[in-house]
Design a protein around this motif. Structure first.
Motif, PDB file in Angstrom:
ATOM      1  N   UNK A 198      -3.029   6.462 -11.357  1.00 59.45           N
ATOM      2  CA  UNK A 198      -1.966   6.492 -10.362  1.00 59.45           C
ATOM      3  C   UNK A 198      -2.141   7.717  -9.489  1.00 59.45           C
ATOM      4  N   UNK A 199      -2.334   7.470  -8.231  1.00 56.03           N
ATOM      5  CA  UNK A 199      -2.623   8.565  -7.303  1.00 56.03           C
ATOM      6  C   UNK A 199      -1.754   8.432  -6.062  1.00 56.03           C
ATOM      7  N   UNK A 200      -1.747   9.464  -5.251  1.00 55.84           N
ATOM      8  CA  UNK A 200      -0.972   9.409  -4.007  1.00 55.84           C
ATOM      9  C   UNK A 200      -1.743   8.566  -2.992  1.00 55.84           C
ATOM     10  N   UNK A 248      -4.141   7.734 -17.961  1.00 55.23           N
ATOM     11  CA  UNK A 248      -3.186   6.895 -18.697  1.00 55.23           C
ATOM     12  C   UNK A 248      -3.144   5.529 -18.029  1.00 55.23           C
ATOM     13  N   UNK A 249      -3.710   4.552 -18.716  1.00 55.07           N
ATOM     14  CA  UNK A 249      -3.831   3.185 -18.187  1.00 55.07           C
ATOM     15  C   UNK A 249      -4.513   3.196 -16.828  1.00 55.07           C
ATOM     16  N   UNK A 250      -3.746   2.884 -15.771  1.00 51.83           N
ATOM     17  CA  UNK A 250      -4.401   2.833 -14.458  1.00 51.83           C
ATOM     18  C   UNK A 250      -4.293   4.202 -13.779  1.00 51.83           C
ATOM     19  N   UNK A 287      -4.205  17.934  -7.854  1.00 48.60           N
ATOM     20  CA  UNK A 287      -4.185  17.940  -9.322  1.00 48.60           C
ATOM     21  C   UNK A 287      -5.058  19.053  -9.905  1.00 48.60           C
ATOM     22  N   UNK A 337     -10.157  13.484 -11.356  1.00 50.02           N
ATOM     23  CA  UNK A 337      -8.923  14.255 -11.556  1.00 50.02           C
ATOM     24  C   UNK A 337      -8.829  14.733 -13.011  1.00 50.02           C
ATOM     25  N   UNK A 397      -1.046   7.672  -0.033  1.00 51.99           N
ATOM     26  CA  UNK A 397      -1.016   8.115   1.367  1.00 51.99           C
ATOM     27  C   UNK A 397      -1.858   9.371   1.603  1.00 51.99           C
ATOM     28  N   UNK A 398      -2.472   9.861   0.527  1.00 52.94           N
ATOM     29  CA  UNK A 398      -3.352  11.031   0.676  1.00 52.94           C
ATOM     30  C   UNK A 398      -4.804  10.614   0.468  1.00 52.94           C
ATOM     31  N   UNK A 399      -5.710  11.465   0.929  1.00 50.57           N
ATOM     32  CA  UNK A 399      -7.146  11.163   0.768  1.00 50.57           C
ATOM     33  C   UNK A 399      -7.593  11.486  -0.657  1.00 50.57           C
ATOM     34  N   UNK A 434      -6.810  13.659 -18.813  1.00 55.33           N
ATOM     35  CA  UNK A 434      -6.386  12.327 -19.278  1.00 55.33           C
ATOM     36  C   UNK A 434      -6.318  11.302 -18.160  1.00 55.33           C
TER      37      UNK A 434
END
Lengths: 309, 293
Positions: A87-89, A83-85, A101, A146, A91-93, A81
């Protein structure tokens, strides 16, 4: 086609506010199921319930033949899935995000799997770059990686083109079609844009104020010759009862008058049908085509009663 | 669960904020060590006050690595909760604010496992932070100030612990401090679970710790009788008990003895109970939480 998703009488209340109201629909294998409604119509709340982010107030969700509430982990293994935008970390690559994930999705993670996935979304060369340096489009592509890394059978996309430029929107559209046609995936995609949904979806559900407005084959629903007709009679209750026993039963809703979605050519037949049954027909008012109806909702320029088949 | 725990530890130690705590604590300890190195004698004179007039002390003997570490712990263990809250208070709400929480929550892992993994990962952070404090406050102090007997002041007397009887007490004290700091981490986790931004739980945790510490320390009978026994902060300074040594009939300290072990064990029990309470509440709340952001 086998059923992948069945939602029955789904309702979600936040205190007194009813965000989703007795919603029922089914999605079959291979469908690109367009979930259409204006902002605040209840699309995101429904999708969050499908992903077990929100607990329904009542109703049931069945995915891959199993009850979501009872078999959450087993089901979510097969669901991807956005969900909208995305959203990821930040500060990570990209590689680290995907790795985290993917591991959480329960698959055995290898460098090859992750790099192939990044290659698919065109981010292989930026695998080591921190996500905070990415554009919105790149983040969205990583979000797709992801969502797909564990090869899910059902993909749920909530407003996936939000914030994308025209090229990004076209890429997303092509990807959805590719996943459906080549990958055989079942996709539920929500949007507030009819133009977006009509291109990719083979089936459409329209909701407004948490209620189902219409559901069916995209080609049938968006047929310009079909129109929404409001019929006013001397006794709407009796007239509705007669229509419920007729061939138009599935196209009917009674709310402050009788509302039908029907072919324009069928209007005389319906009127004749009612008169034969001694119904006093006071007025027959064509309202909109479904397309115009939806546009009126999204443009906030007009409103008709909810419609359901 | 193990996989989730590894991921959580990885995330904590990839965040720049985590190292801020280590940098702050290092700076603090070096400042104290530098101050004691330059003006240690004067500081000791001030600390001993009238006792110095009655008994003769050699400042050089007292001002050793063990004593410096004891002084540092007395000064710092009140401030460490702030650094614990900095990471633990952000552990759920930070993800909610970033939006990654919903991405986690749609993965095939239970919500209880997510919270427990986060709690155990914050335990790793607390453990390493205390290990670092132990290293620079004890071992660096021993290198700089040397080793000698440890003099510990209690309300009514002074006790001397022999060099060979000290190290295990520090190990126990740091073990106790770990449990005490885990109560703060569990409280921060609980507040983080109900919040949508990271600042709120951090500030709230620090505020609660300060308020409870103040009430615990107030010599007001009403508070001492009815409130103090229920505050976790009342048990957090129990680590000092490991340095209160027993005397024999000849007024000689008994090597390896602890004055009031049952009180320390009671404190440990109370702190563990608070940890269980806060973590259980976090799990229950998170399991029922509607994740909207």
């Amino acid at each position: 086609m086998p059923e992948i998703l069945r939602v029955q009488h789904l309702t979600k209340k936040f205190s007194e506010f009813v965000a989703v109201d007795d919603l029922s629909f089914t999605v079959n294998k291979g469908d690109v199921y367009g979930f259409l409604g204006q902002n605040g119509a209840g699309k995101s709340t429904t999708i969050r319930m499908l992903l077990s982010l929100i607990t329904p107030t009542s109703g049931s969700i069945n995915i891959f033949g199993e009850e979501l509430a009872a078999k959450r982990s087993t089901i979510l293994r097969q669901v991807g899935a956005i969900i909208e935008k995305p959203d990821l970390y930040l500060y990570l690559s990209a590689y680290e995000n995907l790795s985290i994930f993917a591991r959480m999705s329960g698959i055995t993670v290898t460098k090859k799997i992750l790099m192939d996935q990044l290659e698919m979304v065109g981010l292989a060369e930026r695998a080591g770059s921190k996500v905070e340096t990415f554009s919105q489009g790149m983040k969205q592509r990583l979000g797709i990686a992801v969502a797909l890394v564990h090869n899910p059978g059902l993909i749920i996309l909530d407003e996936p083109t939000n914030g994308l430029d025209p090229q990004g929107i076209a890429d997303m559209r092509n990807l959805i079609l590719h996943l459906s046609r080549e990958g055989g995936k079942t996709i539920v995609v929500s949007s507030h844009l009819l133009s977006e949904i009509e291109i990719i979806a083979n089936r459409i559900l329209i909701i407004d104020k948490g209620k189902k407005v219409a559901e069916g084959e995209a080609t049938a629903l968006l047929d310009p010759s079909k129109t929404i007709v409001k019929i006013t009679t001397a006794d709407d209750g009796y007239a509705t009862g007669q229509l419920q026993a007729s061939a138009w039963a599935n196209n009917l809703r009674q709310e402050k008058g009788i509302v039908l979605l029907m072919h324009k050519d069928d209007i005389p037949s319906v009127v004749a049908f009612l008169i034969e049954r001694r119904v006093q027909v006071l007025a027959v008012t064509p309202q909109h085509s479904l397309e115009n109806y939806f546009l009126s909702l999204t443009n906030q320029t007009g409103h008709v009663e909810a419609f359901s088949n | 669960m193990w996989k989730l725990f590894q991921i959580e530890v990885y995330k904590i130690f990839r965040k720049p904020r985590t190292y801020l705590a280590f940098a702050i604590i290092t700076g603090f300890i070096f400042l104290i060590q530098l101050g004691l190195l330059v003006n240690g004698k004067e500081f000791l004179g001030f600390m001993l006050g009238t006792v110095n007039d009655m008994m003769e002390f050699n400042a050089k003997d007292i001002l050793n690595g063990y004593w410096v570490c004891f002084a540092i712990l007395n000064l710092l263990l009140i401030h460490v909760p702030i650094l614990v809250a900095l990471v633990a208070g952000d552990i759920v709400s930070g993800e909610a604010a970033m939006g990654t929480l919903r991405l986690m929550a749609i993965k095939p892992v239970s919500r209880a496992a997510i919270i427990l993994a986060k709690f155990f990962a914050s335990a790793v952070y607390v453990f390493l932070l205390l290990l670092w404090i132990a290293f620079i406050s004890l071992f660096v102090s021993l290198l700089v100030f040397g080793s000698n007997n440890l003099m510990v002041a209690k309300v009514d007397d002074l006790r001397i612990i022999e060099t060979g009887d000290i190290l295990w007490r520090y190990c126990c004290a740091f073990g106790f401090a770990f449990i005490a700091m885990m109560v703060v981490a569990a409280l921060a986790l609980l507040l983080s679970t109900v919040s949508k931004n990271s600042i709120g739980p951090i500030v709230a945790t620090v505020g609660i710790v300060i308020l409870c510490t103040l009430i615990s320390e107030m010599e007001i009978p009403l508070y001492q009788k009815y409130i103090r026994p229920y505050l976790f902060t009342s048990y957090m300074l129990g680590w000092k008990g490991f340095f209160y040594i027993n005397y024999n009939e000849d007024n000689e300290t008994i090597r390896g003895s602890i004055e009031n072990l049952p009180a320390i064990l009671k404190s440990i029990g109370a702190l563990l109970a608070y940890i269980v309470l806060f973590v259980t509440a976090s799990v229950m709340i998170f399991k029922r939480k509607d994740i909207l952001s």
